[in-house]
Structure formats: structure tokens, C-alpha cells
Design a protein around this motif. Structure first.
Motif, PDB file in Angstrom:
ATOM      1  N   LEU A 209     -44.165  17.679  -4.409  1.00  0.00           N
ATOM      2  CA  LEU A 209     -43.560  18.388  -5.314  1.00  0.00           C
ATOM      3  C   LEU A 209     -41.931  17.761  -5.765  1.00  0.00           C
ATOM      4  N   ILE A 210     -41.306  17.736  -4.661  1.00  0.00           N
ATOM      5  CA  ILE A 210     -39.837  17.387  -4.769  1.00  0.00           C
ATOM      6  C   ILE A 210     -39.617  15.874  -5.638  1.00  0.00           C
ATOM      7  N   SER A 211     -40.648  14.946  -4.904  1.00  0.00           N
ATOM      8  CA  SER A 211     -40.505  13.706  -5.609  1.00  0.00           C
ATOM      9  C   SER A 211     -41.050  13.675  -7.031  1.00  0.00           C
ATOM     10  N   CYS A 212     -41.855  14.116  -7.555  1.00  0.00           N
ATOM     11  CA  CYS A 212     -42.320  14.479  -8.686  1.00  0.00           C
ATOM     12  C   CYS A 212     -41.151  15.145  -9.709  1.00  0.00           C
ATOM     13  N   CYS A 213     -40.581  16.266  -9.298  1.00  0.00           N
ATOM     14  CA  CYS A 213     -39.501  16.781 -10.189  1.00  0.00           C
ATOM     15  C   CYS A 213     -38.113  15.933 -10.011  1.00  0.00           C
ATOM     16  N   ALA A 214     -37.958  14.935  -9.081  1.00  0.00           N
ATOM     17  CA  ALA A 214     -36.716  14.354  -9.108  1.00  0.00           C
ATOM     18  C   ALA A 214     -36.941  12.896  -9.888  1.00  0.00           C
ATOM     19  N   SER A 215     -38.197  12.442  -9.909  1.00  0.00           N
ATOM     20  CA  SER A 215     -38.705  11.323 -10.569  1.00  0.00           C
ATOM     21  C   SER A 215     -38.425  11.729 -12.086  1.00  0.00           C
ATOM     22  N   ALA A 216     -38.889  12.721 -12.528  1.00  0.00           N
ATOM     23  CA  ALA A 216     -38.883  13.227 -13.835  1.00  0.00           C
ATOM     24  C   ALA A 216     -37.249  13.402 -14.488  1.00  0.00           C
ATOM     25  N   MET A 217     -36.608  13.618 -13.447  1.00  0.00           N
ATOM     26  CA  MET A 217     -35.056  13.678 -13.878  1.00  0.00           C
ATOM     27  C   MET A 217     -34.597  12.225 -13.920  1.00  0.00           C
ATOM     28  N   TYR A 218     -34.891  11.478 -12.931  1.00  0.00           N
ATOM     29  CA  TYR A 218     -34.300   9.865 -12.880  1.00  0.00           C
ATOM     30  C   TYR A 218     -34.845   9.316 -14.128  1.00  0.00           C
ATOM     31  N   THR A 219     -36.219   9.619 -14.652  1.00  0.00           N
ATOM     32  CA  THR A 219     -36.779   8.703 -15.757  1.00  0.00           C
ATOM     33  C   THR A 219     -35.788   9.009 -17.062  1.00  0.00           C
ATOM     34  N   SER A 220     -35.467  10.352 -17.136  1.00  0.00           N
ATOM     35  CA  SER A 220     -35.030  10.745 -18.442  1.00  0.00           C
ATOM     36  C   SER A 220     -33.311  10.443 -18.343  1.00  0.00           C
ATOM     37  N   ILE A 221     -32.689  10.443 -17.071  1.00  0.00           N
ATOM     38  CA  ILE A 221     -31.348  10.318 -17.110  1.00  0.00           C
ATOM     39  C   ILE A 221     -30.974   8.857 -16.975  1.00  0.00           C
ATOM     40  N   GLU A 222     -31.756   8.110 -15.821  1.00  0.00           N
ATOM     41  CA  GLU A 222     -31.402   6.732 -15.316  1.00  0.00           C
ATOM     42  C   GLU A 222     -31.912   5.790 -16.307  1.00  0.00           C
ATOM     43  N   GLY A 223     -33.312   6.248 -17.059  1.00  0.00           N
ATOM     44  CA  GLY A 223     -33.862   5.123 -17.751  1.00  0.00           C
ATOM     45  C   GLY A 223     -34.813   4.368 -17.147  1.00  0.00           C
ATOM     46  N   TRP A 224     -35.269   4.738 -15.855  1.00  0.00           N
ATOM     47  CA  TRP A 224     -36.201   4.027 -15.037  1.00  0.00           C
ATOM     48  C   TRP A 224     -37.561   4.638 -15.517  1.00  0.00           C
ATOM     49  N   SER A 225     -38.485   3.695 -15.036  1.00  0.00           N
ATOM     50  CA  SER A 225     -39.896   4.169 -15.504  1.00  0.00           C
ATOM     51  C   SER A 225     -40.467   5.232 -14.579  1.00  0.00           C
ATOM     52  N   TYR A 226     -41.188   6.161 -14.787  1.00  0.00           N
ATOM     53  CA  TYR A 226     -41.417   7.128 -13.821  1.00  0.00           C
ATOM     54  C   TYR A 226     -42.272   6.595 -12.461  1.00  0.00           C
ATOM     55  N   PHE A 227     -42.883   5.330 -12.623  1.00  0.00           N
ATOM     56  CA  PHE A 227     -43.338   4.898 -11.340  1.00  0.00           C
ATOM     57  C   PHE A 227     -42.156   4.349 -10.345  1.00  0.00           C
ATOM     58  N   ASP A 228     -41.170   3.570 -11.086  1.00  0.00           N
ATOM     59  CA  ASP A 228     -40.203   3.191 -10.446  1.00  0.00           C
ATOM     60  C   ASP A 228     -39.183   4.191  -9.880  1.00  0.00           C
ATOM     61  N   SER A 229     -39.143   5.467 -10.519  1.00  0.00           N
ATOM     62  CA  SER A 229     -38.369   6.692 -10.154  1.00  0.00           C
ATOM     63  C   SER A 229     -39.237   7.127  -8.732  1.00  0.00           C
ATOM     64  N   LEU A 230     -40.587   7.083  -8.794  1.00  0.00           N
ATOM     65  CA  LEU A 230     -41.389   7.758  -7.534  1.00  0.00           C
ATOM     66  C   LEU A 230     -41.011   6.670  -6.296  1.00  0.00           C
ATOM     67  N   TYR A 231     -40.868   5.340  -6.831  1.00  0.00           N
ATOM     68  CA  TYR A 231     -40.546   4.515  -5.760  1.00  0.00           C
ATOM     69  C   TYR A 231     -39.122   4.545  -5.146  1.00  0.00           C
ATOM     70  N   PHE A 232     -38.377   4.717  -6.113  1.00  0.00           N
ATOM     71  CA  PHE A 232     -36.999   5.177  -5.556  1.00  0.00           C
ATOM     72  C   PHE A 232     -36.975   6.471  -4.726  1.00  0.00           C
ATOM     73  N   CYS A 233     -37.773   7.529  -5.034  1.00  0.00           N
ATOM     74  CA  CYS A 233     -37.885   8.639  -4.104  1.00  0.00           C
ATOM     75  C   CYS A 233     -38.218   8.319  -2.789  1.00  0.00           C
ATOM     76  N   PHE A 234     -39.433   7.591  -2.680  1.00  0.00           N
ATOM     77  CA  PHE A 234     -39.567   7.357  -1.278  1.00  0.00           C
ATOM     78  C   PHE A 234     -38.895   6.665  -0.561  1.00  0.00           C
ATOM     79  N   VAL A 235     -38.373   5.466  -1.244  1.00  0.00           N
ATOM     80  CA  VAL A 235     -37.428   4.622  -0.345  1.00  0.00           C
ATOM     81  C   VAL A 235     -36.099   5.296  -0.115  1.00  0.00           C
TER      82      VAL A 235
END
Length: 410
Positions: A209-235
Motif C-alpha cells: 500500500l505504501i509503495s503504490c501510494c508513493a509510486s503514484a506521487m513519484y510518477t506525477s512529480i518526478e516524471g518517472w513511469s509507474y513501474f520505475d517508481s515501484l522499482y525505486f520504492c523497493f530499492v
């Protein structure tokens, strides 16, 4: 079981049990590393070669177009690499060593994430980092352990509260408990410690849940793809911290203060959940290793133990060690490491050892008698050896010690 061998030389029984577990786990980790290296090499090697070929072509074309020698161009690129290590970027980026940038850096240090995009360049900074990280990393690991302890305590309290409400609805809860809840409160939550699988499920859901919410934020603000955002969250949450993707590095953002605060909170909660999840998974791995050791022992040791049982039918045996060969994988593995003071089911023990092996049951009996004398109904405290958190590592050992002290004080 290894370490409690019956004298035969077959299987791992001739090794010390802890040594056998250590060697088996080391062998499994080596196999895991070899398998992972093979998979990543098959996936990434071709891409690396293609990227290198494209770079050589671009370098050659640029050298011919601007009439530069390859050596001069490579020297210039080395200077750019040095500037990059110092935090200089072609695009606009936030200062790395102002207070907010330094705070982000120390956060990655004490959390052991270590993205690597910011590193101290001065000798004084490197020396200070050694001592600062030594204390900071140890303190943060303790915080993560205590976080898991609090999580388990909250789950246990919720389980106990739900059970008491069900009893209250049925009218089975004594009236004295309703009138004086403080007096008849359960002395500890030991009997309500949740299963390791429940805790793992809760941590998995929370991390996802935290990763999905954070990935949505990173996708909209950082301009990453959602998959890259999920990858960043795990790393980031797992403190691997490659540094290929790093959040909050641009000079300006929309709602910059709010974004940086949300980024900090997401990383903090994510690291806590993933670290706790790793702690729980390590218990399951330990159970699996113990199960493999029991399977490796084979039928030879069982046959030897049966012969011992036939030859010693009239000996006194502690009840909790008679069926160790059929222990389920659900056990926590504590009995595998506590080999001191324990014997095979066929060995004779003294009265002193017999009482020591059953002192937990005697303590529970005394406690129940005391509660009955004080007019408080005895509580059924489950101290099964199959409880997944009866031993544990990290946070589980801390929690068990605290529960034991609480029970002993009362």
C-alpha cells in the motif's frame, strides 16, 4: 536432528546443530547468488553490450565532426565525471550540501540506504561520516526493531480486545472483570502473540500500500513511469539504494515543501515495513533450514532412537522432547539452538533437570492459583513451543524479554 545425533555417522547428526544450520544456510546463499548472477547476466549483458556499442559510435562521430582526438575527448569526459561525483549536473539540480540536502544525505546514511548521489569529498567529512554512521546506523536498526515490537504488541492487543468483546456479547465475561478491568487485566500479551504468517501478511499489505501510494506521487512529480517508481520504492525501502533513481533532486517542484515532507514520510514508513518484513521472512527461512536438516537426517537416526527407546522403557523423560523428530515446520526453531541442557528422549535425567524442564508449567500453575485466590478468573495463557515468536531474532527477542519481565514482576 543435527547436534542431537544418536552416535551414527550418517547425515548431519555428527555435526554440531548450529554449525550444521550455518553451513547449510551458507551453501543455500551461495547457490542463491550463483542463480541470481546467472539470471541477471542473461537479462542485462546484451543490453550492456548494445549500449557500449552505441556510445562508441557516438563518440567517434562527435570526434570526427568537431575534429577532436579521442584522447582529448575522453579527458574532457573524465573531468565531467569528476564534476558529477561532486554533485554538478547539466540540468538544474538542488544544492547537495545546503541544510536540506545535507539532511537528506544523513537520512540515507543512518537508514543504510546510501543512494550514492551525494558523498563527502573532504577528509574531515569522510572521518566524521565514519563515526556518525557507526552510531546512527546502530540507533536506526534498534528503532526498526522496536517498531516491529510495537506492531506485534498492537496486533496482540487487538486480538485480545476482539476476543473479550465476543465473550462480553455472549455474557461469558465475568462481571468482576467489567467492574474492575485494571485489577483483572491480563498480566501479559504472551498468549495473544500473533502467528508469524499473520504478521508477514500484514507487513506485505502495508508495504504494498505504501509503495503504490508513493509510486503514484513519484510518477506525477518526478516524471518517472509507474513501474520505475515501484522499482525505486523497493530499492529505497529495502535500503539497497542503487542511486540510479533518486527522489527530490530537482531544484524546484510544485508544492516543494509538501512534496519533500511526503517523500520523507513515505521512505520512513516504507523502510520500517520492509525491514520488519525481512525480519519475519528470516524466521521462515530459519524454519525451512531446520526442516531441511531434519529431512537430511533420514531414517537412520530414527531407527537408532527407536532402539534406544526399546532398551530404556522405564526411564523418566521430559514430555516436550519425546517427539522432536516429528516437529512441524511451523516451529520457530528455538529448540534447535537450545541444545544445552536437553537430551534425547531416550536419555535418563535427574529430578533437578526434570523440574527445570517443566518450570514454565509450574510458574503458570502458581499464577493461576494466585489469580483464583484473589478472586480473578485464571487466564489461559498459551505458551506453546510451536508459537512462531517464542524465540525469534531482533525484535522478537526484545519483545519476549519485555513480556517475561512484565510477567515476572506481577
Amino acid at each position: 536432528m543435527a547436534g542431537r545425533g544418536c552416535g551414527c555417522s550418517c547425515g548431519p547428526g555428527y555435526l554440531n546443530e548450529d554449525n550444521a544450520r550455518f553451513l547449510l544456510l551458507a551453501a543455500l546463499i551461495v547457490l542463491y547468488l550463483v542463480g541470481g548472477a546467472a539470471v541477471f547476466s542473461a537479462l542485462e549483458l546484451a543490453h550492456e553490450r548494445q549500449a557500449k556499442q552505441r556510445w562508441e559510435e557516438r563518440l567517434a562521430n562527435f570526434s570526427r565532426r568537431h575534429n577532436l582526438s579521442r584522447d582529448e575527448l575522453r579527458g574532457f569526459l573524465r573531468h565531467y565525471e569528476e564534476a558529477t561525483e561532486a554533485g554538478i549536473r547539466v540540468d538544474s539540480a538542488r544544492p547537495r550540501w545546503d541544510f536540506t540536502g545535507a539532511f537528506y544525505f544523513v537520512g540515507t546514511v543512518v537508514s543504510t540506504i546510501g543512494f550514492g548521489m551525494t558523498t563527502p569529498a573532504t577528509v574531515g567529512g569522510k572521518i566524521f561520516l565514519i563515526f556518525y554512521g557507526l552510531i546512527g546506523c546502530a540507533s536506526t536498526i534498534l528503532f526498526f526493531n522496536l517498531f516491529l515490537e510495537r506492531l506485534i504488541t498492537v496486533i496482540a492487543y487487538i486480538m485480545k480486545s476482539c476476543h473479550q468483546r465476543q465473550l462480553q456479547r455472549r455474557g461469558a465475561l465475568p462481571q468482576e472483570s467489567l467492574k474492575n478491568p485494571g485489577r483483572c487485566e491480563v498480566d501479559s500479551l504472551a498468549g495473544w502473540k500473533p502467528s508469524v504468517y499473520y504478521v508477514m501478511l500484514i507487513l506485505c499489505v502495508a508495504s504494498l500500500l505504501i509503495s503504490c501510494c508513493a509510486s503514484a506521487m513519484y510518477t506525477s512529480i518526478e516524471g518517472w513511469s509507474y513501474f520505475d517508481s515501484l522499482y525505486f520504492c523497493f530499492v529505497a525501502f529495502s535500503t539497497i539504494g542503487f542511486g540510479d533513481l533518486v527522489s527530490s533532486q530537482n531544484a524546484q517542484y510544485d508544492s516543494q515543501g509538501l512534496y519533500r515532507f511526503a517523500n520523507f514520510m513515505f521512505i520512513l514508513m516504507g523502510v520500517c515495513c520492509i525491514y520488519s518484513l525481512f525480519n519475519v521472512i528470516s524466521i521462515l527461512i530459519k524454519q525451512s533450514v531446520n526442516w531441511i536438516l531434519r529431512k537430511m537426517e533420514g531414517g537412520c537416526c530414527r531407527l537408532c532412537q527407536r532402539r534406544l527407546l526399546r532398551s530404556r522403557r522405564n526411564v523418566i523423560m521430559p514430555g516436550n522432547v519425546q517427539n522432536q523428530c516429528s516437529i512441524s515446520i511451523d516451529t520457530d526453531g528455538v529448540i534447535d539452538s537450545d541444545t544445552d541442557g536437553r537430551r534425547l528422549s531416550g536419555e535418563m535425567i535427574s529430578m533437578k533437570d526434570f523440574l527445570a524442564a517443566n518450570k514454565v508449567s509450574l510458574a503458570i500453575l502458581q499464577k493461576q492459583l494466585s489469580e483464583t485466590a484473589n478472586g480473578c478468573p485464571p487466564q489461559a495463557i498459551v505458551l506453546s513451543r510451536d508459537n512462531e515468536f517464542s524465540g525469534g531474532v531482533g525484535a522478537f527477542a526484545i519483545m519476549n524479554n519485555r513480556l517475561a519481565e512484565t510477567s515476572g514482576d506481577r
